[in-house]
Motif scaffolding. Structure first.
Motif, PDB file in Angstrom:
ATOM      1  N   GLY A 178       0.777  -1.289   0.041  1.00 47.94           N
ATOM      2  CA  GLY A 178      -0.036   0.027  -0.108  1.00 47.94           C
ATOM      3  C   GLY A 178       0.890   1.111  -0.047  1.00 47.94           C
ATOM      4  O   GLY A 178       2.292   1.216  -0.087  1.00 47.94           O
ATOM      5  N   PRO A 179       0.205   2.343  -0.062  1.00 44.47           N
ATOM      6  CA  PRO A 179       0.995   3.724  -0.136  1.00 44.47           C
ATOM      7  C   PRO A 179       1.749   4.090   1.273  1.00 44.47           C
ATOM      8  O   PRO A 179       2.445   4.653   1.164  1.00 44.47           O
ATOM      9  CB  PRO A 179       0.042   4.499  -0.421  1.00 44.47           C
ATOM     10  CG  PRO A 179      -1.479   4.107   0.206  1.00 44.47           C
ATOM     11  CD  PRO A 179      -1.336   2.721  -0.172  1.00 44.47           C
ATOM     12  N   THR A 180       1.200   3.536   2.338  1.00 46.10           N
ATOM     13  CA  THR A 180       1.853   3.586   3.714  1.00 46.10           C
ATOM     14  C   THR A 180       1.931   2.516   4.377  1.00 46.10           C
ATOM     15  O   THR A 180       1.370   1.467   3.920  1.00 46.10           O
ATOM     16  CB  THR A 180       0.987   4.579   4.580  1.00 46.10           C
ATOM     17  OG1 THR A 180      -0.331   4.084   4.717  1.00 46.10           O
ATOM     18  CG2 THR A 180       0.846   6.212   4.010  1.00 46.10           C
ATOM     19  N   ASP A 181       2.898   2.263   5.247  1.00 42.57           N
ATOM     20  CA  ASP A 181       3.203   1.070   6.142  1.00 42.57           C
ATOM     21  C   ASP A 181       2.057   0.567   6.878  1.00 42.57           C
ATOM     22  O   ASP A 181       2.338  -0.608   7.166  1.00 42.57           O
ATOM     23  CB  ASP A 181       4.282   1.267   6.958  1.00 42.57           C
ATOM     24  CG  ASP A 181       5.802   1.663   6.307  1.00 42.57           C
ATOM     25  OD1 ASP A 181       5.862   1.249   5.293  1.00 42.57           O
ATOM     26  OD2 ASP A 181       6.535   2.360   6.958  1.00 42.57           O
ATOM     27  N   LEU A 195      -8.709  -6.019  -2.002  1.00 40.95           N
ATOM     28  CA  LEU A 195      -8.216  -4.714  -1.284  1.00 40.95           C
ATOM     29  C   LEU A 195      -8.467  -4.684   0.284  1.00 40.95           C
ATOM     30  O   LEU A 195      -9.361  -3.813   0.542  1.00 40.95           O
ATOM     31  CB  LEU A 195      -8.422  -3.425  -2.033  1.00 40.95           C
ATOM     32  CG  LEU A 195      -7.313  -2.918  -3.212  1.00 40.95           C
ATOM     33  CD1 LEU A 195      -7.642  -1.573  -3.813  1.00 40.95           C
ATOM     34  CD2 LEU A 195      -6.069  -2.829  -2.566  1.00 40.95           C
ATOM     35  N   ASP A 196      -8.175  -5.683   0.713  1.00 41.30           N
ATOM     36  CA  ASP A 196      -8.414  -5.751   2.283  1.00 41.30           C
ATOM     37  C   ASP A 196      -7.348  -5.182   3.057  1.00 41.30           C
ATOM     38  O   ASP A 196      -6.206  -4.984   2.286  1.00 41.30           O
ATOM     39  CB  ASP A 196      -8.452  -7.220   2.626  1.00 41.30           C
ATOM     40  CG  ASP A 196      -9.331  -7.510   4.067  1.00 41.30           C
ATOM     41  OD1 ASP A 196      -9.685  -6.426   4.644  1.00 41.30           O
ATOM     42  OD2 ASP A 196      -9.441  -8.603   4.547  1.00 41.30           O
ATOM     43  N   GLY A 197      -7.289  -4.818   4.405  1.00 37.09           N
ATOM     44  CA  GLY A 197      -6.244  -4.590   4.974  1.00 37.09           C
ATOM     45  C   GLY A 197      -5.931  -2.877   4.848  1.00 37.09           C
ATOM     46  O   GLY A 197      -5.046  -2.443   5.190  1.00 37.09           O
ATOM     47  N   VAL A 198      -7.172  -2.232   4.354  1.00 37.37           N
ATOM     48  CA  VAL A 198      -7.092  -0.558   4.306  1.00 37.37           C
ATOM     49  C   VAL A 198      -7.148  -0.171   5.544  1.00 37.37           C
ATOM     50  O   VAL A 198      -7.983  -0.447   6.241  1.00 37.37           O
ATOM     51  CB  VAL A 198      -7.995  -0.351   3.184  1.00 37.37           C
ATOM     52  CG1 VAL A 198      -7.992   1.207   3.105  1.00 37.37           C
ATOM     53  CG2 VAL A 198      -7.609  -0.959   1.882  1.00 37.37           C
ATOM     54  N   PRO A 199      -6.091   0.897   6.104  1.00 35.87           N
ATOM     55  CA  PRO A 199      -6.486   1.471   7.222  1.00 35.87           C
ATOM     56  C   PRO A 199      -7.801   2.121   7.329  1.00 35.87           C
ATOM     57  O   PRO A 199      -8.369   2.723   6.394  1.00 35.87           O
ATOM     58  CB  PRO A 199      -5.287   2.326   7.247  1.00 35.87           C
ATOM     59  CG  PRO A 199      -4.356   1.974   6.305  1.00 35.87           C
ATOM     60  CD  PRO A 199      -5.115   1.242   5.162  1.00 35.87           C
ATOM     61  N   PRO A 200      -8.266   2.263   8.775  1.00 38.07           N
ATOM     62  CA  PRO A 200      -9.421   3.027   9.020  1.00 38.07           C
ATOM     63  C   PRO A 200      -9.404   4.495   8.333  1.00 38.07           C
ATOM     64  O   PRO A 200      -8.374   5.088   8.447  1.00 38.07           O
ATOM     65  CB  PRO A 200      -9.531   2.998  10.342  1.00 38.07           C
ATOM     66  CG  PRO A 200      -8.771   1.940  10.905  1.00 38.07           C
ATOM     67  CD  PRO A 200      -7.688   1.810   9.775  1.00 38.07           C
ATOM     68  N   ARG A 201     -10.519   5.124   7.534  1.00 39.23           N
ATOM     69  CA  ARG A 201     -10.560   6.271   7.187  1.00 39.23           C
ATOM     70  C   ARG A 201      -9.766   6.344   5.838  1.00 39.23           C
ATOM     71  O   ARG A 201      -9.753   7.536   5.339  1.00 39.23           O
ATOM     72  CB  ARG A 201     -10.237   7.512   8.070  1.00 39.23           C
ATOM     73  CG  ARG A 201     -11.280   7.363   9.353  1.00 39.23           C
ATOM     74  CD  ARG A 201     -10.738   8.512  10.386  1.00 39.23           C
ATOM     75  NE  ARG A 201      -9.499   7.887  11.072  1.00 39.23           N
ATOM     76  CZ  ARG A 201      -9.315   7.438  12.027  1.00 39.23           C
ATOM     77  NH1 ARG A 201     -10.541   6.627  12.553  1.00 39.23           N
ATOM     78  NH2 ARG A 201      -8.258   7.152  12.742  1.00 39.23           N
ATOM     79  N   ALA A 202      -9.128   5.424   5.679  1.00 36.96           N
ATOM     80  CA  ALA A 202      -8.317   5.407   4.191  1.00 36.96           C
ATOM     81  C   ALA A 202      -9.258   5.265   3.146  1.00 36.96           C
ATOM     82  O   ALA A 202     -10.088   4.170   3.156  1.00 36.96           O
ATOM     83  CB  ALA A 202      -6.954   4.648   4.327  1.00 36.96           C
ATOM     84  N   GLU A 203      -9.084   5.651   1.824  1.00 33.84           N
ATOM     85  CA  GLU A 203      -9.736   5.428   0.612  1.00 33.84           C
ATOM     86  C   GLU A 203      -8.974   4.380  -0.283  1.00 33.84           C
ATOM     87  O   GLU A 203      -7.618   4.676  -0.626  1.00 33.84           O
ATOM     88  CB  GLU A 203     -10.391   6.425   0.101  1.00 33.84           C
ATOM     89  CG  GLU A 203     -11.077   7.442   0.900  1.00 33.84           C
ATOM     90  CD  GLU A 203     -12.666   6.583   1.049  1.00 33.84           C
ATOM     91  OE1 GLU A 203     -12.802   5.720   0.076  1.00 33.84           O
ATOM     92  OE2 GLU A 203     -13.471   7.048   1.616  1.00 33.84           O
ATOM     93  N   SER A 204      -9.456   3.488  -0.792  1.00 34.24           N
ATOM     94  CA  SER A 204      -8.744   2.590  -1.646  1.00 34.24           C
ATOM     95  C   SER A 204      -8.687   3.310  -3.235  1.00 34.24           C
ATOM     96  O   SER A 204      -7.938   3.199  -3.769  1.00 34.24           O
ATOM     97  CB  SER A 204      -9.076   0.883  -1.848  1.00 34.24           C
ATOM     98  OG  SER A 204     -10.687   1.251  -2.112  1.00 34.24           O
TER      99      SER A 204
END
Length: 283
Positions: free
Chosen positions: A224-227, A251-260
């Motif tokens: 992803g774009p961040t760690d 696209l699972d594991g996206v941080p809360p409040r982040a948009e895929s």
């Protein structure tokens, strides 16, 4: 908290007695620091030969792993932790840029880990504050080694640069294993051709089409774009009619409040002794 993050946190770590430090040999070669570790894992710094007219020196961080032991890539997959390299104690060093050689995947309990086995060398480009003076590269490394259980390890090493070049060939080979940066859609024999959204929704399913030389089975890793993104490891999903291969992941594991949607992913394709890296924006 998402599923992949929980799996990562669930990785079992057992604190074992501290690893023994192997004392420096009195007549050790100036091209390498002493090994710091034991039969399970050990670390040292080695010197390399920079390219002609380079404005930097070359070194390598080498990790030696015992049979059945492994360590992790910068993105460890479903479990494990990435190594942390700290060169803050160095002398006359303006920057130490570490490069990551291509990793491999491992079955790891109920998931998939990404990392290294055997021996791995991480090339380091060392820029000096004063190019007319020598430098001392100092490393503090925190990493994990895993067999059935995972063990956190700390290693220390120091090496004066420029160093001898008896290990230069090994460092050069490691530099060749660092993925080359290429553009999405490149037409070469090893390429990431397309990234498409097969299923939309809160957790889109992506299909990545890749090309690899005949007879070579490629592997693909996604970051992803961040760690704090914890993406699943892409799984093979068959071949296309033109000989390309497909990989698929959600696209699972996206941080809360982040948009895929609109996020930029980093994709690493490994095929034999070659590897490439590209970025893809999810629209």
């Amino acid at each position: 908290m998402n599923g992949p993050t929980l799996r990562r946190l669930a990785c079992a770590f057992v604190i074992l007695p501290a690893l023994a430090v192997i004392a420096p040999a009195a007549d050790g070669p100036p091209s390498a620091s002493p090994w710091d570790g034991d039969a399970r894992a050990a670390v040292r710094l080695v010197g390399g030969t920079p390219p002609p007219s380079a404005a930097f020196l070359i070194a390598g961080v080498e990790i030696r792993l015992g049979p059945a032991w492994k360590t992790y890539w910068r993105y460890p997959g479903d479990s494990g932790v990435p190594p942390r390299f700290d060169f803050a104690g160095s002398v006359n060093v303006k920057a130490a840029r570490l490069r990551w050689p291509a990793p491999m995947r491992f079955a790891d309990g109920g998931g998939t880990a990404i990392g290294y086995a055997g021996r791995v060398m991480f090339p380091v480009e060392v820029e000096r504050i004063d190019p007319e003076k020598p430098a001392t590269l100092s490393l503090a490394l925190d990493y994990a080694i895993c067999e059935r259980l995972c063990v956190p390890v700390t290693a220390r090493a120091r090496l004066d640069l420029p160093a001898g070049d008896s290990e230069a060939a090994a460092v050069a080979a490691a530099r060749a294993r660092v993925p080359e940066r290429t553009a999405l859609g490149d037409g070469g024999p090893l390429a990431i051709r397309t990234v498409t959204v097969a299923e939309a929704g809160p957790k889109p399913r992506l299909v990545v089409t890749v090309a690899a030389p005949p007879g070579v089975v490629p592997d693909l890793f996604a970051e992803g774009p961040t760690d704090d993104w914890a993406l699943p490891v892409p799984e093979p999903a068959g071949e296309g009619p033109d000989g390309t291969r497909r990989f698929m992941f959600v696209l699972d594991g996206v941080p809360p409040r982040a948009e895929s949607r609109g996020a930029t992913l980093r994709l690493t394709l490994v095929a034999g002794d070659r590897a490439i890296e590209t970025t893809a924006r999810i629209d």
